[in-house]
Design an enzyme around this catalytic site. Structure first.
Site, PDB file in Angstrom:
ATOM      1  N   LYS A  45       0.566  -1.176  -0.083  1.00 48.56           N
ATOM      2  CA  LYS A  45       0.108   0.147   0.023  1.00 48.56           C
ATOM      3  C   LYS A  45       1.167   1.270  -0.269  1.00 48.56           C
ATOM      4  O   LYS A  45       1.941   1.113   0.467  1.00 48.56           O
ATOM      5  CB  LYS A  45      -0.751  -0.107   0.896  1.00 48.56           C
ATOM      6  CG  LYS A  45      -1.831   0.724   0.950  1.00 48.56           C
ATOM      7  CD  LYS A  45      -2.673   1.309   0.224  1.00 48.56           C
ATOM      8  CE  LYS A  45      -3.678   2.347   1.497  1.00 48.56           C
ATOM      9  NZ  LYS A  45      -4.453   2.963  -0.215  1.00 48.56           N
ATOM     10  N   CYS A 130      -1.906   8.673  -7.953  1.00 53.84           N
ATOM     11  CA  CYS A 130      -3.062   8.691  -7.740  1.00 53.84           C
ATOM     12  C   CYS A 130      -3.894   9.583  -7.057  1.00 53.84           C
ATOM     13  O   CYS A 130      -3.960  11.122  -6.826  1.00 53.84           O
ATOM     14  CB  CYS A 130      -2.951   9.067  -5.762  1.00 53.84           C
ATOM     15  SG  CYS A 130      -4.408   8.848  -4.603  1.00 53.84           S
ATOM     16  N   GLY A 246      -7.760  -4.107 -14.318  1.00 49.38           N
ATOM     17  CA  GLY A 246      -9.251  -5.319 -14.265  1.00 49.38           C
ATOM     18  C   GLY A 246      -8.853  -6.550 -14.325  1.00 49.38           C
ATOM     19  O   GLY A 246      -9.289  -7.200 -15.486  1.00 49.38           O
TER      20      GLY A 246
END
Ligand SMILES: Cc1cc2nc3c(=O)[nH]c(=O)nc-3n(C[C@H](O)[C@H](O)[C@H](O)COP(=O)(O)O)c2cc1C
Length: 322
Positions: A45, A130, A246
């Protein structure tokens, strides 16, 4: 036996299936679902210099074949991360890529210094993209501005030996152009890409669903867009491209490699099924076997190199002027 090894940013990885930043914690949280030794790498993260609370709720909403998130880089800061997470990460049995982001040139450098521990980690993923935080007055993403990309990468490169993977945003006209600038500014690889910017609206209240209005779209909905972004970047840079967007199955992973990815990251799939990374890897191995491909790395770029393909938009810019 299929050879699954890949070499990226000067490091050897046991296979090309990695866990994507923000969807796998720092690995410890997923340990009871996934044998961490089997996956190619853990991308942690994103860490920032200081502690961040992240954005107010709501933070996620499902969309057609996707997920919009507005987490906003919640974390306890770089010093805390080194003290509390490095001991686990150093012995987790696979390669570790530490993701970090910052808001000023000085912070980027300080973060890199704090997070560099000799030759650990194996690489940094520099999160230039981000969509859920604001960088300076312009409120844009670093990776939307070539000069900002160059400034950050050169500054970080100057203070660490750890290889740099620049994580780019797909929210640009020409990701190939940004990838080229990242490469010439010291990136040892590029990660393509972060989430696509999107909006959700609550028709009942007639207001935007997220407090920050714009959020990041991920999951199967973005796969074709991400494949194009990978192909565009692959055609323009020599450094390896890490494909993201994805990936739910081993076939998806293969498609990204065929478009130019040397490795892939699995994100949203883990939120649906925590075992996704291992399953994607098994399915990729099965695919390679069926196709008689002896080395996974031989897939990279096969579909992007074929003769007669139209050139990427970035190579064709003059003709695309309206
Ligand atoms: C809930 C959530 C949190 C995320 N947090 C981060 C993050 O901290 N840093 C980062 O670089 N990317 C972050 N991402 C983006 C993913 O790493 C990935 O680039 C993106 O979701 C596209 O891949 P996917 O469709 O497989 O999820 C996050 C994605 C989601 C869904």
């Amino acid at each position: 036996m299929t050879d699954l090894t890949v070499r990226i940013a000067g490091k050897n990885f046991k296979n090309p299936v990695w866990a994507a930043s923000g969807t796998f914690g720092c690995g410890e949280e997923l340990e009871r679902f996934v044998d961490l030794r089997n996956i190619g790498a853990i991308v942690t993260k994103t860490v920032t210099l200081g502690e961040r609370e992240g954005n107010p709720p709501p933070r996620v909403i499902e969309t057609a074949s996707g997920l919009l998130n507005s987490v906003g880089l919640e974390n306890k800061g770089a010093e805390w991360f080194v003290k509390n997470k490095y001991p686990f990460l150093k012995q987790c049995g696979t390669n570790v890529v530490v993701s970090f982001a910052a808001f000023t040139p000085g912070e980027w450098v300080k973060c890199a210094e704090i997070l560099t521990d000799g030759d650990f980690p194996d690489a940094f993923e520099i999160n230039l993209s981000c969509p859920n935080v604001s960088y300076g007055a312009a409120r844009g993403l670093v990776a939307q501005d070539k000069r900002a990309v160059e400034k950050v990468l050169r500054a970080v490169k100057a203070v660490t030996r750890v290889p740099l993977i620049a994580k780019l945003t797909p929210n640009v006209t020409d990701i190939g152009e940004i990838a080229v600038r990242a490469e010439s500014s010291g990136a040892d690889a590029v990660a393509v890409a972060n989430t696509f910017q999107g909006v959700a609206v609550d028709a009942e209240t007639m207001k935007p669903y997220f407090k920050r209005v714009v959020a990041g779209l991920s999951g199967p909905a973005i796969k074709p867009l991400a494949l194009k972004a990978v192909m565009d970047a692959y055609r323009q840079v020599k450094v390896p491209v890490v494909g993201i967007g994805g990936i739910m199955t081993g076939i998806d992973a293969a498609e990204f490699m065929l478009c130019g990815a040397a490795a892939v990251e699995v994100g949203t799939a883990t939120l649906r099924d925590p075992c996704s990374c291992s399953r994607v890897l098994e399915e990729l191995q099965e695919y390679l076997k069926t196709k008689g491909v002896k080395k996974a790395r031989e897939l990279t770029g096969r579909a992007a190199k074929q003769k007669g393909l139209p050139r990427a938009i970035s190579k064709n810019r003059k003709r695309n002027v309206i």
